[in-house]
Design an enzyme around this catalytic site. Sequence first.
Site, mmCIF file in Angstrom:
data_model
loop_
_atom_site.group_PDB
_atom_site.id
_atom_site.type_symbol
_atom_site.label_atom_id
_atom_site.label_comp_id
_atom_site.label_asym_id
_atom_site.label_seq_id
_atom_site.Cartn_x
_atom_site.Cartn_y
_atom_site.Cartn_z
ATOM 1 N N GLU A 195 32.965 -22.700 85.181
ATOM 2 C CA GLU A 195 32.692 -23.720 86.198
ATOM 3 C C GLU A 195 31.591 -24.650 85.702
ATOM 4 O O GLU A 195 30.655 -24.189 85.037
ATOM 5 C CB GLU A 195 32.258 -23.059 87.524
ATOM 6 C CG GLU A 195 33.361 -22.179 88.100
ATOM 7 C CD GLU A 195 32.962 -21.470 89.399
ATOM 8 O OE1 GLU A 195 31.827 -21.659 89.870
ATOM 9 O OE2 GLU A 195 33.803 -20.709 89.923
ATOM 10 N N HIS A 214 34.198 -24.478 94.067
ATOM 11 C CA HIS A 214 33.443 -23.277 94.489
ATOM 12 C C HIS A 214 32.635 -23.569 95.756
ATOM 13 O O HIS A 214 31.406 -23.372 95.780
ATOM 14 C CB HIS A 214 32.542 -22.765 93.357
ATOM 15 C CG HIS A 214 32.155 -21.327 93.523
ATOM 16 N ND1 HIS A 214 31.892 -20.476 92.472
ATOM 17 C CD2 HIS A 214 31.977 -20.569 94.652
ATOM 18 C CE1 HIS A 214 31.552 -19.282 92.935
ATOM 19 N NE2 HIS A 214 31.598 -19.317 94.260
HETATM 20 N N1 NAD Z 1 34.390 -18.880 97.111
HETATM 21 C C1 NAD Z 1 33.221 -18.655 97.628
HETATM 22 O O1 NAD Z 1 32.407 -19.551 97.838
HETATM 23 C C2 NAD Z 1 32.865 -17.250 97.985
HETATM 24 C C3 NAD Z 1 32.021 -17.014 99.090
HETATM 25 C C4 NAD Z 1 31.709 -15.704 99.420
HETATM 26 C C5 NAD Z 1 32.189 -14.670 98.655
HETATM 27 N N2 NAD Z 1 32.974 -14.928 97.576
HETATM 28 C C6 NAD Z 1 33.516 -13.826 96.757
HETATM 29 O O2 NAD Z 1 34.372 -13.055 97.598
HETATM 30 C C7 NAD Z 1 34.191 -11.684 97.267
HETATM 31 C C8 NAD Z 1 34.575 -10.831 98.443
HETATM 32 O O3 NAD Z 1 33.622 -11.005 99.475
HETATM 33 P P1 NAD Z 1 33.495 -9.959 100.668
HETATM 34 O O4 NAD Z 1 32.286 -10.326 101.416
HETATM 35 O O5 NAD Z 1 34.778 -9.839 101.385
HETATM 36 O O6 NAD Z 1 33.234 -8.640 99.831
HETATM 37 P P2 NAD Z 1 33.353 -7.131 100.336
HETATM 38 O O7 NAD Z 1 32.576 -6.329 99.365
HETATM 39 O O8 NAD Z 1 33.035 -7.053 101.778
HETATM 40 O O9 NAD Z 1 34.909 -6.805 100.158
HETATM 41 C C9 NAD Z 1 35.534 -6.644 98.922
HETATM 42 C C10 NAD Z 1 36.700 -5.694 99.121
HETATM 43 O O10 NAD Z 1 37.409 -5.615 97.872
HETATM 44 C C11 NAD Z 1 37.806 -4.255 97.713
HETATM 45 N N3 NAD Z 1 38.114 -4.026 96.306
HETATM 46 C C12 NAD Z 1 37.264 -3.757 95.290
HETATM 47 N N4 NAD Z 1 37.975 -3.610 94.133
HETATM 48 C C13 NAD Z 1 39.269 -3.783 94.448
HETATM 49 C C14 NAD Z 1 40.468 -3.754 93.707
HETATM 50 N N5 NAD Z 1 40.476 -3.509 92.374
HETATM 51 N N6 NAD Z 1 41.652 -3.948 94.358
HETATM 52 C C15 NAD Z 1 41.655 -4.189 95.696
HETATM 53 N N7 NAD Z 1 40.543 -4.220 96.462
HETATM 54 C C16 NAD Z 1 39.363 -4.032 95.831
HETATM 55 C C17 NAD Z 1 36.625 -3.467 98.234
HETATM 56 O O11 NAD Z 1 36.977 -2.136 98.529
HETATM 57 C C18 NAD Z 1 36.256 -4.278 99.471
HETATM 58 O O12 NAD Z 1 36.947 -3.830 100.611
HETATM 59 C C19 NAD Z 1 32.716 -11.601 96.896
HETATM 60 O O13 NAD Z 1 32.448 -10.516 96.063
HETATM 61 C C20 NAD Z 1 32.446 -12.901 96.226
HETATM 62 O O14 NAD Z 1 32.626 -12.730 94.839
HETATM 63 C C21 NAD Z 1 33.326 -16.184 97.236
HETATM 64 O O1 2HG Z 2 26.865 -20.541 96.902
HETATM 65 C C1 2HG Z 2 27.340 -20.203 95.828
HETATM 66 O O2 2HG Z 2 27.067 -20.731 94.746
HETATM 67 C C2 2HG Z 2 28.325 -19.021 95.755
HETATM 68 C C3 2HG Z 2 29.020 -18.701 97.025
HETATM 69 C C4 2HG Z 2 29.914 -17.483 96.914
HETATM 70 O O3 2HG Z 2 30.633 -17.445 95.738
HETATM 71 C C5 2HG Z 2 29.208 -16.201 97.154
HETATM 72 O O4 2HG Z 2 29.240 -15.316 96.321
HETATM 73 O O5 2HG Z 2 28.628 -16.076 98.248
#
Ligand code: NAD
Ligand code: 2HG
Length: 416
Positions: free
Chosen positions: A269, A292
Amino acid sequence: MAKTSLDKSKIKILLLEGIHQSAVDNFLNAGYTNIEHLSTSLDEETLIEKIRDVHFIGIRSRTQLNERVFAAAEKLTAVGCFCIGTNQVDLNAALARGIPVFNAPYSNTRSVAELVLAETIMLLRGIPEKSTRAHEGGWLKSAKNSHEARGKTLGIIGYGSIGAQLSVLAESVGLDVIYYDVVTKLAMGNARQVGSLEELLARADVVTLHVPDVPSTRWMITKEQFALMKPGSIFINASRGSTVVIEDLAEAIKAGKLLGAAVDVFPSEPKSNDEEFVSPLRGLANVILTPHIGGSTLEAQENIGVEVSEKLITYSDNGTTITSVNFPEVALPAHPDKHRLLHIHENVPGVMSEINRVLSENDINISGQFLQTNEKVGYVVIDVDKAYGVKALEALKQVDHTLRTRVLYSETNYQD
Ligand SMILES: NC(=O)c1ccc[n+]([C@@H]2O[C@H](COP(=O)([O-])OP(=O)(O)OC[C@H]3O[C@@H](n4cnc5c(N)ncnc54)[C@H](O)[C@@H]3O)[C@@H](O)[C@H]2O)c1
Ligand SMILES: O=C(O)CC[C@@H](O)C(=O)O
């Protein structure tokens, strides 16, 4: 190298990547005035220079805190990830130096869930392509490959905070929800957990990924998994760029196997808004590309600013490490009439008895003691009478396997 605490005005806080003003306000209200607040991340060399005199650093997903950076961060006391993911931080390197890392596990989850639901509906209608054509002066009025969300199957991979919220929102517009998770999870509403990733891929009209970046999820979606998906289905990734082989996704779309995709996270990114975004997905029809921003709403960012700054302030003022992602968790009461000693050490046999021995040899009376360990580090907090603060700290510094010590004074909290 053992350390003591400073007056609050001397505690340097570096906030990167445009962390919300709510964090700055929180620090100021708590008496922390030495704050540098930057809108971008820093490249490794600049960060290494800057971090040398920093006590608390706040980052989001772009800043890489690796072994080299931690080695230079001689004064670093704690890290705040103002986001959910902590994969950008070498958590072991932090732990080995007695540095707790905090994050905001819930504050932006609703924002991501809303975006994914919106993308599901837009992609089922082919809106990205129709919109692009209209911007170019074209007119793609057609119902071909256009579908209602009602009655379609949404397959959620990773049913955690985001996956489970998305599940509830999706059912409210009539989607059937199935999910796959490595852990057995309580279903929301009428959603159903399936037994394998393969089953989910074969049954879902829309597949969406919500797993963390851990070794088991790295490159978990490749051409093999796309081959298992239904012809004409849709793929969404707002988790981490390291989970999907992006070239394979591009191939699946070009080959017409998938009708569309939405991708918010990428293997590589841009470091800033000025850097070009390069991706094999650029220019493909019916593909939504976002920079992102799944969690980037004003509501989420404000809440995250408050949540993570509070965790850093509480650790700094009182030693509490509850919700740290890498550190033994200790919830501590206030210590109005006592000095509080924090001792972080390698978790090897004999350290606790040595701590108690040096305190007793120095006639230091312990009025409260709290201990928590994980497999690598022990964190002991000792409250002592006010007469003993400095003397006790000096004694603790002599203990073998000490990683770091601090004293929190009872009235002013910090002194040189
Ligand atoms: N795009 C964004 O801006 C943004 C924002 C917030 C979070 N995220 C990403 O989203 C991810 C998920 O967030 P969350 O709060 O739901 O996390 P979380 O930890 O609450 O949930 C993740 C889930 O994935 C499951 N998991 C782990 N390994 C796995 C696998 N191999 N196969 C299937 N399931 C599996 C876990 O058991 C858990 O239930 C974060 O880790 C982060 O990287 C991205
Ligand atoms: O704010 C960010 O840069 C990342 C957001 C998201 O990927 C997260 O992990 O919460």
